[in-house]
Design an enzyme around this catalytic site. Structure first.
Site, PDB file in Angstrom:
ATOM      1  N   ASP A  31       0.886  -1.173   0.000  1.00  0.00           N
ATOM      2  CA  ASP A  31       0.000   0.000   0.000  1.00  0.00           C
ATOM      3  C   ASP A  31       0.916   1.213   0.000  1.00  0.00           C
ATOM      4  O   ASP A  31       2.125   1.102   0.263  1.00  0.00           O
ATOM      5  CB  ASP A  31      -0.869  -0.018   1.270  1.00  0.00           C
ATOM      6  CG  ASP A  31      -1.772   1.206   1.379  1.00  0.00           C
ATOM      7  OD1 ASP A  31      -2.226   1.714   0.327  1.00  0.00           O
ATOM      8  OD2 ASP A  31      -2.011   1.682   2.507  1.00  0.00           O
ATOM      9  N   SER A  32       0.317   2.373  -0.266  1.00  0.00           N
ATOM     10  CA  SER A  32       1.100   3.607  -0.198  1.00  0.00           C
ATOM     11  C   SER A  32       1.537   3.902   1.239  1.00  0.00           C
ATOM     12  O   SER A  32       2.516   4.598   1.448  1.00  0.00           O
ATOM     13  CB  SER A  32       0.250   4.771  -0.710  1.00  0.00           C
ATOM     14  OG  SER A  32      -0.985   4.788  -0.019  1.00  0.00           O
ATOM     15  N   TYR A  63      -0.513   8.204  -2.668  1.00  0.00           N
ATOM     16  CA  TYR A  63      -0.589   7.847  -4.090  1.00  0.00           C
ATOM     17  C   TYR A  63      -1.821   8.510  -4.727  1.00  0.00           C
ATOM     18  O   TYR A  63      -1.869   8.731  -5.925  1.00  0.00           O
ATOM     19  CB  TYR A  63      -0.745   6.329  -4.256  1.00  0.00           C
ATOM     20  CG  TYR A  63       0.522   5.499  -4.088  1.00  0.00           C
ATOM     21  CD1 TYR A  63       1.706   6.041  -3.590  1.00  0.00           C
ATOM     22  CD2 TYR A  63       0.510   4.146  -4.426  1.00  0.00           C
ATOM     23  CE1 TYR A  63       2.837   5.250  -3.431  1.00  0.00           C
ATOM     24  CE2 TYR A  63       1.639   3.353  -4.277  1.00  0.00           C
ATOM     25  CZ  TYR A  63       2.798   3.907  -3.772  1.00  0.00           C
ATOM     26  OH  TYR A  63       3.914   3.118  -3.632  1.00  0.00           O
ATOM     27  N   GLY A  64      -2.828   8.799  -3.871  1.00  0.00           N
ATOM     28  CA  GLY A  64      -4.135   9.231  -4.375  1.00  0.00           C
ATOM     29  C   GLY A  64      -4.129  10.512  -5.181  1.00  0.00           C
ATOM     30  O   GLY A  64      -5.059  10.777  -5.938  1.00  0.00           O
ATOM     31  N   CYS A  94      -4.217  -1.383  -1.837  1.00  0.00           N
ATOM     32  CA  CYS A  94      -4.348   0.062  -2.017  1.00  0.00           C
ATOM     33  C   CYS A  94      -5.310   0.263  -3.181  1.00  0.00           C
ATOM     34  O   CYS A  94      -5.101  -0.289  -4.275  1.00  0.00           O
ATOM     35  CB  CYS A  94      -2.978   0.654  -2.355  1.00  0.00           C
ATOM     36  SG  CYS A  94      -3.021   2.386  -2.839  1.00  0.00           S
ATOM     37  N   ASN A  95      -6.350   1.021  -2.959  1.00  0.00           N
ATOM     38  CA  ASN A  95      -7.354   1.214  -4.012  1.00  0.00           C
ATOM     39  C   ASN A  95      -6.792   1.988  -5.197  1.00  0.00           C
ATOM     40  O   ASN A  95      -7.061   1.650  -6.350  1.00  0.00           O
ATOM     41  CB  ASN A  95      -8.556   1.960  -3.432  1.00  0.00           C
ATOM     42  CG  ASN A  95      -9.359   1.081  -2.504  1.00  0.00           C
ATOM     43  OD1 ASN A  95     -10.322   0.457  -2.912  1.00  0.00           O
ATOM     44  ND2 ASN A  95      -8.950   0.995  -1.250  1.00  0.00           N
ATOM     45  N   THR A  96      -6.024   3.031  -4.894  1.00  0.00           N
ATOM     46  CA  THR A  96      -5.496   3.854  -5.990  1.00  0.00           C
ATOM     47  C   THR A  96      -4.547   3.027  -6.860  1.00  0.00           C
ATOM     48  O   THR A  96      -4.598   3.097  -8.100  1.00  0.00           O
ATOM     49  CB  THR A  96      -4.755   5.083  -5.416  1.00  0.00           C
ATOM     50  OG1 THR A  96      -5.577   5.713  -4.435  1.00  0.00           O
ATOM     51  CG2 THR A  96      -4.411   6.064  -6.492  1.00  0.00           C
ATOM     52  N   GLU A 173      -4.613  10.375   8.805  1.00  0.00           N
ATOM     53  CA  GLU A 173      -3.179  10.266   9.110  1.00  0.00           C
ATOM     54  C   GLU A 173      -2.822  11.145  10.315  1.00  0.00           C
ATOM     55  O   GLU A 173      -1.897  10.849  11.052  1.00  0.00           O
ATOM     56  CB  GLU A 173      -2.351  10.723   7.909  1.00  0.00           C
ATOM     57  CG  GLU A 173      -2.493   9.842   6.683  1.00  0.00           C
ATOM     58  CD  GLU A 173      -1.504   8.694   6.675  1.00  0.00           C
ATOM     59  OE1 GLU A 173      -0.394   8.883   7.166  1.00  0.00           O
ATOM     60  OE2 GLU A 173      -1.865   7.614   6.177  1.00  0.00           O
ATOM     61  N   CYS A 205     -11.229   3.195  -0.182  1.00  0.00           N
ATOM     62  CA  CYS A 205      -9.896   3.643   0.210  1.00  0.00           C
ATOM     63  C   CYS A 205      -9.532   2.898   1.484  1.00  0.00           C
ATOM     64  O   CYS A 205     -10.379   2.743   2.382  1.00  0.00           O
ATOM     65  CB  CYS A 205      -9.913   5.150   0.461  1.00  0.00           C
ATOM     66  SG  CYS A 205      -8.360   5.773   1.142  1.00  0.00           S
ATOM     67  N   THR A 206      -8.282   2.451   1.549  1.00  0.00           N
ATOM     68  CA  THR A 206      -7.833   1.644   2.687  1.00  0.00           C
ATOM     69  C   THR A 206      -8.066   2.312   4.040  1.00  0.00           C
ATOM     70  O   THR A 206      -8.266   1.638   5.035  1.00  0.00           O
ATOM     71  CB  THR A 206      -6.323   1.406   2.548  1.00  0.00           C
ATOM     72  OG1 THR A 206      -5.699   2.667   2.272  1.00  0.00           O
ATOM     73  CG2 THR A 206      -6.033   0.421   1.462  1.00  0.00           C
ATOM     74  N   HIS A 207      -7.994   3.642   4.081  1.00  0.00           N
ATOM     75  CA  HIS A 207      -8.071   4.346   5.360  1.00  0.00           C
ATOM     76  C   HIS A 207      -9.494   4.440   5.924  1.00  0.00           C
ATOM     77  O   HIS A 207      -9.670   4.636   7.113  1.00  0.00           O
ATOM     78  CB  HIS A 207      -7.556   5.777   5.200  1.00  0.00           C
ATOM     79  CG  HIS A 207      -6.073   5.906   5.108  1.00  0.00           C
ATOM     80  ND1 HIS A 207      -5.333   5.251   4.148  1.00  0.00           N
ATOM     81  CD2 HIS A 207      -5.193   6.629   5.844  1.00  0.00           C
ATOM     82  CE1 HIS A 207      -4.062   5.571   4.301  1.00  0.00           C
ATOM     83  NE2 HIS A 207      -3.950   6.411   5.322  1.00  0.00           N
TER      84      HIS A 207
HETATM   85  N1  DGL Z   1      -3.990   3.698   0.037  1.00  0.00           N
HETATM   86  C1  DGL Z   1      -4.677   4.726  -0.707  1.00  0.00           C
HETATM   87  C2  DGL Z   1      -5.956   4.137  -1.296  1.00  0.00           C
HETATM   88  O1  DGL Z   1      -6.469   3.146  -0.834  1.00  0.00           O
HETATM   89  C3  DGL Z   1      -5.011   5.917   0.172  1.00  0.00           C
HETATM   90  C4  DGL Z   1      -3.815   6.728   0.576  1.00  0.00           C
HETATM   91  C5  DGL Z   1      -3.127   7.388  -0.591  1.00  0.00           C
HETATM   92  O2  DGL Z   1      -3.673   8.311  -1.221  1.00  0.00           O
HETATM   93  O3  DGL Z   1      -2.020   6.975  -0.885  1.00  0.00           O
HETATM   94  O4  DGL Z   1      -6.454   4.678  -2.259  1.00  0.00           O
END
Ligand code: DGL
Length: 288
Positions: A31-32, A63-64, A94-96, A173, A205-207
């Site tokens: 993940d990012s 990453y988003g 990570c979704n992105t 975060e 999104c993971t968060h």
């Molecule tokens: N992990 C990213 C996601 O799931 C969220 C955090 C990011 O923007 O890197 O899209």
């Protein structure tokens, strides 16, 4: 001793390395940042014997907000790191990165690589009443249209509303989860979706699983919340079973976390995402 599987060569112009994973080889996650640990948590619950190696690219988070090309390059480096560590399969937690890089990773590598979008879509559509679907995610994920396409491919007649919610990751975060500012931002993001009468909200999104208690307070009670972590774990189990790669032992598997930037904040967050101590965190150097 686990069964020996086919090797996964790194190739791609770099040094040719052929790793031959066995069933006890770790599963690789990346993940990012540390948000992907929500997926690790679900996998540990379903597949407690699996050894897990997690890479969080905290030095280059988020990453988003990056371009698709940059995300593809980062995801490629993340995968190479995990393959070099001898993992038997990879989850793009990570979704992105799933939205922008999964197809190119599938093209380039032979190792099984799973993303979080298909499981999320399956979870959303598992309820036949899901017709008006809202998606909240990073700008990158929303603009990729990966969720929108995957939903429309599986079911016709859906009303799909994607809402980029770029302020949420920094707020989480910052550990401002139960904070008036986060509630205000969420309300602003959710209002247009509520006005459209969504019956399902995908947390793409993971968060965002950390926001579930607040989302439940802010949304009408009939809106169903969907996050992909549990379905992703189920997909992974099916895939490992199909490939004969499940860890057979009945002892509890290990978890090794590698981050490209180490800071105390990430340790605190990792504990929250995992709901337990993350153990010793290692510093990862990519591109080596
Ligand atoms: N992990 C990213 C996601 O799931 C969220 C955090 C990011 O923007 O890197 O899209």
């Amino acid at each position: 001793m686990g069964r020996v599987n086919r090797g996964f060569g790194l190739g791609g112009g770099g040094q040719a390395v052929t790793i031959r994973p066995v069933n006890s080889s770790p599963l690789g996650f990346f993940d990012s940042g540390v948000g992907g640990l929500t997926v690790v948590r679900a996998v540990q619950e379903l597949l407690p014997s699996e050894n897990i190696l997690y890479l969080g690219d905290t030095a280059r988070l988020p990453y988003g907000s990056k371009s698709p090309e940059t995300i593809r390059q980062f995801a490629d480096e993340d995968v190479r790191f995990l393959i070099a560590k001898g993992v038997k399969a990879i989850v793009v937690a990570c979704n992105t990165a799933t939205a922008h890089a999964l197809p190119s990773l599938h093209e380039k590598y032979r190792i099984p690589i799973l993303g979080v979008i298909e499981p999320g879509v399956e979870a959303a559509l598992s309820c036949p009443d899901a017709l008006r679907i809202g998606i909240i995610a990073t700008r990158g994920t929303i603009h990729s249209h990966a969720y929108q396409h995957a939903l429309a491919l599986r079911k016709t007649g859906l009303l799909i509303h994607g809402q980029a919610t770029p302020l949420l990751v920094p707020l989480i975060e910052e550990n401002w989860i139960d904070h008036p500012a986060t509630r205000q931002v969420l309300k602003t993001y959710l209002d247009p979706l509520v006005k459209k009468g969504i019956d399902t909200l995908m947390l793409a999104c993971t968060h965002y699983p950390l926001l579930i208690p607040i989302l439940k307070e802010l949304l009408p009670p009939e809106v169903r919340l969907v996050d992909s972590a549990t379905t992703c774990a189920e997909h992974l189990k099916k895939e490992l079973t199909r490939l004969g790669l499940l860890e057979a032992s009945d002892r509890v598997g290990s978890l090794e976390i590698h981050l490209t930037d180490l800071s105390e904040e990430f340790e605190v967050l990792a504990r929250q995402f995992l709901a337990k101590s993350p153990g010793r965190i290692h510093r990862a150097v990519l591109g080596g």
